[in-house]
Write an enzyme that holds these catalytic residues in place. Sequence first.
Site, short mmCIF file in Angstrom:
data_model
loop_
_atom_site.label_atom_id
_atom_site.label_comp_id
_atom_site.label_asym_id
_atom_site.label_seq_id
_atom_site.Cartn_x
_atom_site.Cartn_y
_atom_site.Cartn_z
N GLU A 15 129.68 -89.81 -40.27
CA GLU A 15 130.19 -89.11 -39.09
C GLU A 15 130.27 -89.99 -37.83
OE1 GLU A 15 128.12 -86.22 -37.01
OE2 GLU A 15 126.40 -87.51 -36.70
N ASN A 16 129.58 -91.14 -37.84
CA ASN A 16 129.63 -92.04 -36.69
C ASN A 16 130.29 -93.37 -37.02
OD1 ASN A 16 126.42 -90.76 -36.18
ND2 ASN A 16 128.10 -90.35 -34.77
N ASN A 35 127.88 -83.24 -36.90
CA ASN A 35 128.42 -82.67 -35.67
C ASN A 35 129.56 -83.50 -35.07
OD1 ASN A 35 126.04 -84.42 -35.29
ND2 ASN A 35 126.46 -84.18 -33.12
N HIS A 36 129.71 -84.75 -35.51
CA HIS A 36 130.83 -85.57 -35.01
C HIS A 36 132.05 -85.56 -35.95
CE1 HIS A 36 128.74 -87.11 -31.53
NE2 HIS A 36 127.69 -87.40 -32.29
N HIS A 40 122.01 -82.26 -41.82
CA HIS A 40 122.31 -82.97 -40.59
C HIS A 40 121.76 -82.15 -39.43
CE1 HIS A 40 124.57 -86.22 -38.74
NE2 HIS A 40 124.82 -85.37 -37.76
N HIS A 79 121.13 -87.51 -38.70
CA HIS A 79 121.56 -87.16 -37.34
C HIS A 79 120.73 -87.83 -36.24
CE1 HIS A 79 123.14 -85.07 -33.84
NE2 HIS A 79 121.94 -84.63 -33.56
N HIS A 81 119.23 -90.72 -36.19
CA HIS A 81 119.37 -92.18 -36.20
C HIS A 81 118.03 -92.91 -36.28
CE1 HIS A 81 123.72 -92.36 -34.62
NE2 HIS A 81 123.44 -91.11 -34.85
FE FE2 Z 1 125.05 -86.24 -35.80
#
Ligand code: FE2
Length: 244
Positions: free
Chosen positions: A19-20, A47-48, A130, A155, A157
């Site tokens: 997602e990132n 969420n991204h 997540h 999520h 990190h």
């Molecule tokens: Fe996230």
Amino acid sequence: MIPKLRNKYRPDFIIANGENSAGGRGITKAIANQLFEWGVHGITMGNHTWDNKDIFQFIDEEPRLIRPANFSPGTPGKGAMVLKENRKELVVINLQGRTFLPPGDCPFRKADELVEQYASEHRFILVDFHAEATSEKIAMGWHLDGKVSAVLGTHTHVQTNDDRILPEGTAYLTDVGMVGPRDGILGMEKTAVLHKFTTQLPARFEADGGKWHFHAVYMEFNDSNGRAVKLEKIRIQEEDYWME
Ligand SMILES: [Fe+2]
């Protein structure tokens, strides 16, 4: 890292949270394809998911990429996938927490629904939860203990140090960590993030260009019942990589 780790662990499946992967904001088709080319079998999101509009062009056609299953009904994409490789099958379920994250449908009920859907025909189920709050992730671990092979958090990190196999056989880790810039703040260049914290003014973050670190886990599941038998955290710094 993938060729190196594949030689060491010989995994049947490699799953990445993507997602990132587009500089911290979502994913593009080119990046997803690059990950697949490098040997990743399946990609989860979070969420991204919608940060890069490129995803709308391919999410419905790409069977190897999932977004959280508890997004609103009717959302593009899907929240679970069955990966097949060398006559082995792995179900991957992606869920998103509701604590300190945008509201979504209940991840616990959605987990029950999907486990029920897949468990009768599939022994190996991996859940990427997540979520932000450690409590919500630990709750999901207990909720699914004995029902899936693994519940892994993503999520934050930051890789947590609570890896364990729960009593009924589910591998659990609150957060796997991240792959990317180490010396920023969650991957972003730190000056802009610090400025935002100290002034509370809006700021635009860019990915940090410094040294990287790589976090992952390696797991083994019992072939006959799908229970986890091994969960090993992997944490490599750029300096260590070149020293090996
Ligand atoms: Fe996230």
